[in-house]
Write a protein that holds these residues in place. Structure first.
Motif, short mmCIF file in Angstrom:
data_model
loop_
_atom_site.label_atom_id
_atom_site.label_comp_id
_atom_site.label_asym_id
_atom_site.label_seq_id
_atom_site.Cartn_x
_atom_site.Cartn_y
_atom_site.Cartn_z
N ILE A 51 0.88 -1.13 -0.15
CA ILE A 51 0.33 -0.23 0.01
C ILE A 51 0.59 1.39 -0.16
O ILE A 51 0.29 2.28 0.02
CB ILE A 51 -1.03 -0.47 0.84
CG1 ILE A 51 -0.21 0.39 2.42
CG2 ILE A 51 -1.75 -1.45 1.26
CD1 ILE A 51 -0.70 -0.04 3.90
N ASP A 52 1.92 1.08 -0.55
CA ASP A 52 2.87 2.16 -0.56
C ASP A 52 2.59 3.03 -0.97
O ASP A 52 2.31 4.57 -0.87
CB ASP A 52 4.73 1.98 -1.05
CG ASP A 52 4.97 0.55 -0.44
OD1 ASP A 52 5.08 -0.03 0.54
OD2 ASP A 52 6.60 0.94 -0.23
N LEU A 53 2.11 3.12 -2.24
CA LEU A 53 1.29 4.00 -3.43
C LEU A 53 0.69 5.26 -2.63
O LEU A 53 -0.05 6.20 -2.43
CB LEU A 53 1.26 3.78 -4.76
CG LEU A 53 2.36 3.30 -5.62
CD1 LEU A 53 1.43 3.15 -6.65
CD2 LEU A 53 3.48 3.81 -5.40
N HIS A 54 -0.56 4.18 -1.86
CA HIS A 54 -1.50 4.52 -1.22
C HIS A 54 -1.37 6.02 0.05
O HIS A 54 -1.37 6.57 0.36
CB HIS A 54 -2.47 3.68 -0.46
CG HIS A 54 -3.08 2.65 -1.40
ND1 HIS A 54 -4.61 2.61 -1.26
CD2 HIS A 54 -2.66 1.78 -2.10
CE1 HIS A 54 -4.86 1.92 -1.95
NE2 HIS A 54 -3.28 1.02 -2.22
N GLY A 76 0.64 9.47 -1.02
CA GLY A 76 0.22 9.58 -2.30
C GLY A 76 -0.87 10.57 -0.84
O GLY A 76 -0.94 12.26 -0.93
N PHE A 99 1.69 8.42 -10.22
CA PHE A 99 2.26 7.56 -9.68
C PHE A 99 3.74 6.18 -10.72
O PHE A 99 3.27 6.31 -12.05
CB PHE A 99 1.12 6.46 -9.73
CG PHE A 99 -0.50 7.10 -9.07
CD1 PHE A 99 -0.27 6.94 -7.67
CD2 PHE A 99 -1.22 7.03 -9.68
CE1 PHE A 99 -1.07 7.39 -7.53
CE2 PHE A 99 -2.21 7.93 -9.02
CZ PHE A 99 -2.63 7.52 -7.79
N SER A 110 -1.46 1.75 -10.45
CA SER A 110 -2.22 1.06 -9.67
C SER A 110 -3.54 1.23 -9.73
O SER A 110 -4.33 2.28 -8.87
CB SER A 110 -1.97 1.18 -8.28
OG SER A 110 -2.33 0.80 -7.06
N ALA A 141 -4.39 2.62 -5.72
CA ALA A 141 -3.86 3.60 -5.53
C ALA A 141 -4.90 5.01 -6.16
O ALA A 141 -5.09 5.94 -5.42
CB ALA A 141 -2.73 3.92 -5.85
N SER A 142 -5.61 5.05 -7.40
CA SER A 142 -6.12 5.83 -8.15
C SER A 142 -7.51 6.17 -7.45
O SER A 142 -7.74 7.10 -7.46
CB SER A 142 -5.90 4.70 -8.97
OG SER A 142 -4.83 4.67 -10.45
N HIS A 146 -8.37 5.06 -4.24
CA HIS A 146 -7.96 6.30 -2.87
C HIS A 146 -7.70 7.17 -2.58
O HIS A 146 -8.37 8.28 -2.57
CB HIS A 146 -6.90 5.06 -2.62
CG HIS A 146 -6.77 5.24 -0.76
ND1 HIS A 146 -5.46 4.76 0.01
CD2 HIS A 146 -7.27 5.87 0.06
CE1 HIS A 146 -5.66 5.24 1.23
NE2 HIS A 146 -7.40 5.85 0.88
N LEU A 147 -7.17 7.64 -3.94
CA LEU A 147 -6.23 9.25 -4.32
C LEU A 147 -7.05 10.18 -4.47
O LEU A 147 -7.28 11.03 -4.28
CB LEU A 147 -4.82 9.12 -4.69
CG LEU A 147 -4.12 8.76 -3.46
CD1 LEU A 147 -2.98 8.97 -3.85
CD2 LEU A 147 -4.06 9.39 -2.57
#
Length: 430
Positions: free
Chosen positions: A132-135, A138, A169, A173, A176-177, A179-180
């Motif tokens: 979940i790093d990208l989450h 962000g 990004f 993902s 992540a897309s 979520h943000l």
């Protein structure tokens, strides 16, 4: 442990309604955190995953009601009415959180609305690493302080709330897309998201956020510009969830593998056009009429193929296991290159138990087709593998015992009723 017995050498024929998309419903449910008004989601699929997410949100203060839809205009015969007048807790630590990947989508919206949020680290299918790093990066770019302590993600927004940011990004993902996008809706100022996933579920979420009052540009492209509402709750909205493209594709494959003739209703053929084109090119008979897809074919008339899984609009990793079941029956050598998840060939071992000839080398599966599959005792490793194993069982000789069928309940609405309606003989044992 619950399991299915499935009778083999069964030809599927008839009509099947395609449900609302699970992968769209989950982020759409989380959009309810962004408003204190009622959010209505039509074509809502009743699945273990969607009901678990509603349990999580109920503990945060949501009031959710399922209403029957007898109009006949939806593949899922119900709609969800969900309202978050007040958030009674910023802690998403329900035991269901660590059982499903999508629960991470609660974090950002809750943080944006309340200024703080804590969530148990999410779980999910055993198909490889999905960090979940990208989450979290962000959220940090939008001003959040984030820590992981004792298996929980603890986040705090700065005084004045989250601020829009330019986030690119490093790789695509979907989670992540989504979520943000959700988080940016309540942030202050503009958020630009680059290298956004192109999946139809992303577009579906963007359209809902627009209905809720969020200006968004670039829908359907890899760059989104989102004008946040600076902490002001969004408006109420009514939205029709798109059809489940993975379920649709799975039934298309099942029809060919069993030498059947199946008509899918309430489908969205446009969002799986690339997939349908591949099957038509390689021997399937497919006709499209509005929201209906009629498919027929047989493994002996299908060509061996080489496929690389890829982000949308490429060949979906979520259809890989089902296609492998078909290719086990097709004469000749086929190859699947799994380029999304590094551990998503666990179903190959189960096909081998049924008599399939498959060689696995890293991310490459070589299928030596034309096998005469036979029923045996097998177990599923994830949602999509479970459907693939059902396809193999229906085409095999004799009876198959399929275990770990909770995966089916997670991802496919009214699964047994739909297959029995097409002529399958299967029974659930508890």
């Amino acid at each position: 442990m619950p399991h299915l017995t499935i009778q083999g050498e069964t030809q599927l024929n008839g009509k099947v309604a395609i449900s609302g998309a699970k992968n769209s419903a989950l982020p759409l449910i989380c959009a309810a955190l962004l408003t204190d008004k009622v959010l209505s989601l039509h074509n809502f699929p009743m699945l273990t995953d969607t009901t678990k997410l509603l349990e999580i949100l109920s503990e945060l203060g949501a009031k959710a009601t399922i209403i029957a839809d007898k109009s006949g205009r939806t593949g899922s015969p119900q709609q969800l009415e969900i309202e978050f007048k007040d958030i009674i807790s910023p802690l998403a630590v329900h035991e269901a959180v660590n059982q499903m990947r999508a629960s991470i989508l609660v974090l950002g919206p809750l943080l944006a609305r309340e200024g703080q949020a804590t969530i148990t680290l999410p779980g999910g299918d055993a198909i490889g690493a999905r960090p979940i790093d990208l989450h979290l990066k962000g959220l940090q770019q939008m001003g959040a302080q984030v820590e992981i302590i004792d298996g929980k993600v603890i986040s705090t927004a700065p005084k004045g709330g989250l601020t829009g940011a330019h986030i690119k990004f490093p790789f695509i993902s979907v989670g992540a897309s989504e979520h943000l996008m959700l988080t940016a809706a309540l942030a202050k100022g503009e958020t630009i998201l680059e290298n956004v996933a192109l999946e139809p579920e992303i577009t579906d979420l963007a359209h809902l956020l627009q209905k809720m009052g969020v200006p968004i540009e670039g829908i359907g492209t890899s760059t989104l510009q989102i004008q946040g509402k600076n902490g002001v709750p969004l408006t109420s909205a009514s939205h029709h969830i798109i059809a489940d493209r993975i379920e649709a594709a799975s039934f298309v494959i099942a029809a060919i593998a069993t030498k059947g003739n199946v008509t899918l209703t309430h489908a969205h053929p446009d969002i799986i056009k690339g997939f349908l084109d591949i099957l038509t090119k390689n021997g399937a008979n497919i006709a499209i009429d509005g929201h209906q897809i009629t498919v027929s074919g047989a493994p002996e008339n299908f060509n061996p193929i080489t496929i690389d899984t890829a982000p949308y609009p490429g060949f979906a990793t979520d259809i890989q296991a089902q296609l492998m079941a078909l290719l086990c029956l097709v004469d000749g050598k086929s190859q699947i290159n799994e380029l999304i998840f590094e551990n998503r060939f666990m179903h190959a071992t189960e096909y081998q138990k049924m008599g399939a000839k498959i060689d696995i080398q890293g991310a490459k599966a070589t299928i030596h087709g034309g096998a005469k599959l036979h029923g045996t005792d097998i177990a599923a490793s994830d949602i999509r593998a479970c459907f693939g194993l059902v396809i193999a069982a229906l085409a095999a000789q004799g009876e198959t015992i399929l275990r770990h069928i909770y995966h089916l309940d997670r991802g496919y609405e009214n699964f047994e009723q739909k297959f029995k309606g097409l002529g399958a003989v299967m029974k659930r044992h508890t």
